[in-house]
Design a protein around this motif. Structure first.
Motif, mmCIF file in Angstrom:
data_model
loop_
_atom_site.group_PDB
_atom_site.id
_atom_site.type_symbol
_atom_site.label_atom_id
_atom_site.label_comp_id
_atom_site.label_asym_id
_atom_site.label_seq_id
_atom_site.Cartn_x
_atom_site.Cartn_y
_atom_site.Cartn_z
ATOM 1 N N GLN A 1 0.832 -1.212 0.000
ATOM 2 C CA GLN A 1 0.000 0.000 0.000
ATOM 3 C C GLN A 1 0.860 1.253 0.000
ATOM 4 O O GLN A 1 0.515 2.241 -0.615
ATOM 5 C CB GLN A 1 -0.909 0.001 1.226
ATOM 6 N N LYS A 2 2.000 1.238 0.680
ATOM 7 C CA LYS A 2 2.868 2.412 0.750
ATOM 8 C C LYS A 2 4.036 2.221 -0.208
ATOM 9 O O LYS A 2 4.820 1.305 -0.062
ATOM 10 C CB LYS A 2 3.381 2.615 2.174
ATOM 11 N N ILE A 3 4.126 3.120 -1.179
ATOM 12 C CA ILE A 3 5.116 2.975 -2.236
ATOM 13 C C ILE A 3 5.912 4.271 -2.357
ATOM 14 O O ILE A 3 5.356 5.372 -2.309
ATOM 15 C CB ILE A 3 4.419 2.670 -3.587
ATOM 16 N N ILE B 1 3.487 7.409 -1.454
ATOM 17 C CA ILE B 1 2.038 7.453 -1.656
ATOM 18 C C ILE B 1 1.432 6.100 -1.273
ATOM 19 O O ILE B 1 2.132 5.089 -1.191
ATOM 20 C CB ILE B 1 1.662 7.806 -3.114
ATOM 21 N N SER B 2 0.147 6.121 -1.036
ATOM 22 C CA SER B 2 -0.577 4.901 -0.692
ATOM 23 C C SER B 2 -1.437 4.496 -1.876
ATOM 24 O O SER B 2 -2.253 5.286 -2.359
ATOM 25 C CB SER B 2 -1.463 5.136 0.532
ATOM 26 N N THR B 3 -1.238 3.300 -2.363
ATOM 27 C CA THR B 3 -2.035 2.814 -3.492
ATOM 28 C C THR B 3 -1.970 1.298 -3.549
ATOM 29 O O THR B 3 -1.003 0.685 -3.082
ATOM 30 C CB THR B 3 -1.538 3.408 -4.823
ATOM 31 N N PRO C 1 8.425 13.055 1.763
ATOM 32 C CA PRO C 1 7.093 13.685 1.789
ATOM 33 C C PRO C 1 6.008 12.672 1.481
ATOM 34 O O PRO C 1 6.253 11.658 0.815
ATOM 35 C CB PRO C 1 7.198 14.750 0.696
ATOM 36 N N ASN C 2 4.799 12.937 1.971
ATOM 37 C CA ASN C 2 3.642 12.088 1.691
ATOM 38 C C ASN C 2 2.785 12.751 0.616
ATOM 39 O O ASN C 2 2.614 13.972 0.611
ATOM 40 C CB ASN C 2 2.804 11.905 2.956
ATOM 41 N N GLY C 3 2.257 11.938 -0.273
ATOM 42 C CA GLY C 3 1.421 12.474 -1.338
ATOM 43 C C GLY C 3 0.320 11.524 -1.714
ATOM 44 O O GLY C 3 0.107 10.500 -1.059
ATOM 45 N N HIS C 4 -0.413 11.879 -2.776
ATOM 46 C CA HIS C 4 -1.488 10.993 -3.232
ATOM 47 C C HIS C 4 -1.535 10.954 -4.763
ATOM 48 O O HIS C 4 -1.115 11.890 -5.433
ATOM 49 C CB HIS C 4 -2.841 11.435 -2.670
ATOM 50 N N PHE C 5 -2.024 9.861 -5.262
ATOM 51 C CA PHE C 5 -2.173 9.610 -6.698
ATOM 52 C C PHE C 5 -3.261 10.520 -7.265
ATOM 53 O O PHE C 5 -4.312 10.713 -6.661
ATOM 54 C CB PHE C 5 -2.543 8.137 -6.891
ATOM 55 N N VAL C 6 -3.018 11.086 -8.452
ATOM 56 C CA VAL C 6 -4.017 11.946 -9.093
ATOM 57 C C VAL C 6 -4.552 11.314 -10.378
ATOM 58 O O VAL C 6 -5.741 11.083 -10.524
ATOM 59 C CB VAL C 6 -3.434 13.343 -9.397
ATOM 60 N N ARG C 7 -3.646 11.002 -11.337
ATOM 61 C CA ARG C 7 -4.113 10.411 -12.602
ATOM 62 C C ARG C 7 -2.944 9.804 -13.362
ATOM 63 O O ARG C 7 -1.783 10.065 -13.074
ATOM 64 C CB ARG C 7 -4.825 11.447 -13.470
ATOM 65 N N VAL C 8 -3.281 9.010 -14.375
ATOM 66 C CA VAL C 8 -2.290 8.376 -15.247
ATOM 67 C C VAL C 8 -2.124 9.239 -16.495
ATOM 68 O O VAL C 8 -3.107 9.736 -17.053
ATOM 69 C CB VAL C 8 -2.737 6.954 -15.642
#
Length: 1050
Positions: A360-362, A376-378, A403-410
């Motif tokens: 989950q954490k990459i 990010i978590s995915t 830093p921590n972030g999040h997925f937005v788009r491909v």
């Protein structure tokens, strides 16, 4: 108006809580800004659409956490309450608040702000003992109810909140006003908006993990940032220094520099940037952040790296590869986070396994070397291994290494051209969606069957030059967006009249219209190697505003009366005109006429189909005009040269195409005198318009300044020049220009070209500014040696020119029209606009440079360096480093590093005509040369400006852009007959070009039946693209394969 009191709990400078009581005035006439309003609310400005199924009111928490979802253009009818906006401002900081402000101001988004705290019927005072969060939620709900009733129940109102108590309390309290969670809102109202759901899940997951981590982690990886009040006080006292963090992309793990902001360096003793050594000293600051720095003690200062280095995660720099110690510091606080969207690559399967089983954490690797890895978590890591992906950074806690972030788009597959181009656009924050229906509805009608015509009423207001002036344009082949045209004629008194005529774009683009707002947001036309994204719809840029030959067009003209022999300017006038260009010339044809080459007449379509006598008469008129223009341009140029104007080098490469527009070769573009003629006329017009608008609007005119460069940036130029026996006087632009003119090696013209290129790189960037923001002494343009300068001549592709056109029209109107003068920006607004345009211009230059490098790599990637002659070229050494040299390849306009010591510690050995080999030995660097000595006693010395033979290779990277790599194969010049090379070019064709050609041909075959539809789409969207992916047309002026890093932009 009612007066009440508002109690605020503010924090003092020393952190104490201070109770402040302020007067608070309430009014009954605060506008609702809804198109459905049945009352007499003012309807000026942006209105909320009535073409929606409901209005949505987000509460404070939703705005703070999910603003990027609310930015989706599909979400319409959004009412941001003043209470929520103020919560963002006070609790989330300037970056998010500015993002919210820009969203509300953007005419493309259907959202408004309602000042609920100033309306006497929607304001609620905070009750005693009520928490701030509860009062904010209650206020927003109360305002939502008022809004529903104010619109007489014509539109349901949905309040979205994350407060479960509020959902239970208010959910069914008022008919027509619904209170639900944001997740329920997306599920019920936008079930098919997949991107919004994915983004919501990603943000929610990051929030949950951050909350759990803050409870688990107590160990600190970084020191805490100092409070803003302490930072500001320290900057004022001189203890801390403010500046922007710039990470060295070649040594991103070790080196970053803080460049002092503005003129702060005058107030300190520092004469250079501040080195921030190693990631820990950056203290979680990211490239581009505005930071506060504390200098380290003198004995801890370090030097910058002087060795060649590849973009790898090297933890330490060898002691002998650094220069003299320089001011070194550490980041103690971040004043402004300039985070953006980042393109990243997921780890490969092997790397994922090495990161552990917690899938989950990459840790993802950004495309930009200067950005640290982002966690990010995915659950999609394996599926996305082969794709470029966009992520956003959410936070960087002191307890976290990354830093921590999040997925937005491909974006697209790694290595796929469209995916790589999309990555370049995202990395430079370039967003160019097709023009909307609202924008296209503002466009005048023009088609082949019904072409645009001059309006009779407008004709009466303009100076008609159609029958009195010989007007012509000179542009690159294939140019569609003709901004400018020239004229020259003899006046009855014998003097000359020179005219520069510029397309009157602002006549068709009203201030603050939808088209104007979009053009302002784009700020410029974005030119990439194989396509361009236009600032304006093509019905304007390629048709109605393009000064094509034989058609009537509106223009803004500058006309000078010149003394017939000395060419001194006697008078000048500015007019809105109607013109009809007689000729649309290409540069080569104009130069041919200037040189007396009559064979180019066949390339001038306007002279065809004429009888011989008429053709000769018109040709004589045209030749006279071009020759006289060139004489005038030489005079004007000489005058600027005497004041210190600089002639600087940018290496521009033209692409040679075959009949199917596939790339065969990269050829340095040959400069023509007619280029200088046109450029000098444009510079003259820009200068005189700058004088006019600054006289009439001394505090709110848009000009362009070019500050003098810092002297330490000329160090390398002076050292290189001295290696050839030349002296560089850099005290002023005049002395520098004279020194460069003298630095000519008759045996090697590349020497002067390289010295001018180095001078260019030492320059600071030219910038737009408002005349009210600085003193008149700072207006000067260093490179052009002009006291005042602006951009007026390209309104089709630059928004700054549109602003200048409006200023000029307002300054020259005979009768004062309030509506025209009201469109002029205030100094404050113009300052903000200039910052935006400067930012977008830098982004455009970076994107152009990166796309150029992408295509250069594609050109060489599938070639075999050992057998393909195109991969072998002559190179010139222009800089010496401790482990190699920097080389310029004139054949392709490429600059790159060539190592003389490899990773195994072997050094290069070159003997006779044989290819160079790697052998055990050592390197010795001197100021102007470097010597490689093997253990067997063989030695080779390379000096500055030596010509060597290099092999051009492509270094591929999975996570980053491919790069060109140079390898020394002989320590002597490379020479191959041009005919032999040319012959090889026509025989050999890379597999990549073949694939692209076949793909493009198949696509054209499929779309042949839809030609008309495609033409309509082109007119609407104006996103221009070549017939194949390699169609780098010469129509893109100054923007072929160009070394923009070495380009000084006027």
């Amino acid at each position: 108006m009612l007066r009440t009191e508002k109690v605020l709990q503010l924090r003092g400078q020393q952190g104490r809580s201070v109770r402040v009581v302020r007067e608070h005035y309430l009014r009954p006439d605060v506008p609702c800004r809804s198109a459905l309003c049945p009352a007499a609310c003012p309807r000026d400005g942006k209105l909320l659409s009535d073409d929606v199924t409901h209005y949505v009111v987000p509460d404070c928490k939703v705005v703070q956490d999910y603003l990027e979802i609310l930015e989706f253009p599909e979400l319409k009818g959004i009412i941001f309450m003043q209470t929520a906006c103020q919560a963002v401002q006070h609790q989330k900081g300037r970056r998010l608040y500015n993002k919210l402000r820009n969203l509300v101001k953007d005419a493309r988004h259907d959202c408004i702000v309602f000042a609920n705290e100033f309306h006497q019927h929607s304001y609620l005072p905070r009750e005693k003992g009520e928490s701030m969060e509860k009062w904010q939620t209650r206020s927003i709900y109360n305002a939502a109810v008022w809004y529903y009733n104010h619109c007489l129940g014509q539109m349901p109102v949905v309040m979205v909140t994350e407060d479960e108590d509020a959902i239970r309390q208010y959910g069914n309290e008022t008919e027509g006003v619904f209170v639900i969670s944001f997740k329920n809102y997306l599920d019920n109202f936008w079930p098919d908006l997949k991107a919004a759901h994915e983004l919501f899940d990603s943000i929610l997951q990051v929030r949950r993990e951050r909350e759990s981590e803050s409870q688990e982690n107590n160990g600190k990886e970084y020191p805490e940032h100092l409070p803003v009040e302490i930072l500001e006080a320290g900057i004022k006292s001189g203890r801390y220094i403010q500046g922007t963090l710039n990470v060295n992309k070649h040594r991103a793990q070790l080196e970053a520099f803080v460049r002092l902001q503005g003129f702060g360096s005058k107030e300190t003793e520092l004469q250079s940037d501040i080195l921030i050594y190693e990631a820990r000293a950056r203290n979680r600051a990211i490239h581009g952040d505005v930071v506060a720095v504390e200098l380290l003690p003198l004995h801890e200062w370090k030097g910058r790296t002087v060795a060649l280095c590849e973009n790898e995660s090297e933890d330490k720099a060898p002691a002998d590869t650094t220069g003299d110690p320089m001011p070194t510091g550490k980041v103690v606080g971040i004043l402004q986070k300039n985070w953006r969207d980042y393109v990243v690559t997921f780890p490969s399967k092997e790397e994922t396994q090495s990161q552990g089983r917690n899938a989950q954490k990459i840790l993802v690797t950004p495309w930009d070397y200067r950005i640290p890895k982002i966690r990010i978590s995915t659950q999609q890591a394996e599926a996305l291994q082969d794709y470029r992906v966009v992520v956003r950074i959410d936070s960087w806690e002191s307890t976290s290494v990354y830093p921590n972030g999040h997925f937005v788009r491909v974006l697209g597959r790694i290595g796929d051209l469209e995916g790589e181009i999309a990555a370049i656009l995202v990395e430079n924050s370039i967003c160019v969606a097709p023009f909307s229906e609202m924008q296209m509805s503002e466009m005048p009608v023009s088609s082949s069957k019904n072409p645009w015509k001059v309006n009779p009423e407008e004709e009466k207001k303009r100076l008609d030059l159609r029958d009195t002036h010989l007007i012509f344009s000179i542009d690159p082949k294939g140019c569609e967006d003709v901004d400018d045209a020239l004229s020259l004629r003899t006046l009855p008194n014998g003097n000359l009249e020179l005219g520069v005529h510029i397309a009157d774009v602002t006549h068709f683009v009203a201030a603050n219209s939808y088209t104007d707002v979009e053009a302002r947001a784009r700020a410029t036309t974005y030119y990439l190697a194989d396509r361009r994204y236009d600032m304006l719809p093509s019905v304007l840029s390629a048709d109605i505003c393009s000064l094509l030959s034989g058609v009537d067009r509106y223009a803004v003209s500058v006309l000078w009366e010149l003394e017939k022999e000395s060419y001194e300017i006697l008078s000048v006038c500015y007019n809105k005109t109607i013109i009809r260009s007689a000729y649309k010339l290409v540069y080569e044809a104009a130069q041919g006429l200037l040189d007396g080459d009559t064979s180019v007449v066949g390339d001038i379509p306007e002279l065809r189909n004429l009888d011989e006598r008429t053709r000769q008469t018109r040709l004589a008129e045209l030749v006279w005009a071009i020759s006289k223009l060139t004489d005038i341009a030489r005079h004007v140029r000489a005058k600027r040269n005497s004041c210190g104007a600089l002639e600087l080098e940018g290496v521009e490469i033209r692409v040679q195409l075959d009949d199917k527009h596939n790339i065969h070769d990269l050829i340095p573009k040959q400069p023509l005198e007619v280029h200088e003629t046109v450029a000098e006329c444009m510079i003259l017009a820009n200068h005189w318009v700058a004088k006019k608008i600054s006289e009439n609007f001394p505090h709110q005119a848009l000009l362009r300044q070019h500050p003098p460069p810092r002297q330490e940036f000329f160090t390398e130029l002076r050292e290189c020049a001295s290696a050839k026996g030349f002296s560089m006087d850099t005290r002023s632009n005049k002395t520098l220009a004279e020194s460069l003119d003298k630095a000519n090696d008759p045996l090697d013209p590349v020497v002067n070209q390289l010295l001018r290129s180095m001078a260019t790189q030492a320059m600071s960037n030219a910038l737009y500014f408002s005349t009210g923001s600085c003193s008149e002494e700072e207006f000067h343009h260093y490179g052009l040696a002009l006291e005042k300068y602006t951009h007026f001549t390209s309104p089709i592709r630059r928004y700054a020119d549109m602003v200048v056109h409006r200023l000029l029209i307002a300054a020259t109107l005979k009768e004062t029209k309030g509506d025209v003068k009201s469109n002029i920006f205030s100094n404050k607004d113009l300052e903000e606009l200039c910052r935006h345009i400067n930012n977008r211009n830098r982004a455009a230059q970076r994107a152009q440079k990166q796309s150029t490098e992408l295509f250069q790599c594609m050109y060489f990637k599938d070639k075999t360096p050992e057998t393909d002659e195109r991969c072998i070229a002559d190179g010139v050494i222009y800089s010496i480093r401790t482990n190699g040299v920097l080389v310029f390849v004139p054949r392709y306009g490429i600059k790159g590093a060539a190592y003389m010591k490899n990773k195994e510690g072997l050094v290069i050995s070159c003997q006779g005509d044989r290819s160079c080999e790697w052998k055990p030995g050592s390197l010795h660097r001197f100021q102007n040369k470097i010597t490689s000595t093997t253990t067997t006693g063989e030695s080779v010395t390379l000096s500055l400006f030596d010509h060597i033979t290099v092999k051009i290779l492509v270094q591929t990277s999975r996570c980053h852009a491919d790069t060109i790599k140079l390898e020394i194969i002989r320590n002597r010049p490379y020479q191959t007959p041009d005919a032999e090379v040319s012959q090889n070019f026509h025989v050999v064709k890379s597999d990549l070009v073949k694939e692209v050609s076949q793909s493009a041909e198949a696509q054209r075959a499929q779309e042949a039946a839809r030609v008309e539809a495609i033409d309509e789409d082109y007119q609407e969207y104006c996103q221009t693209k070549g017939a194949s992916l390699y169609q780098l047309l010469e129509e893109i002026r100054d923007l072929a394969l160009l070394d923009v890093s070495a380009d000084i932009r006027t």
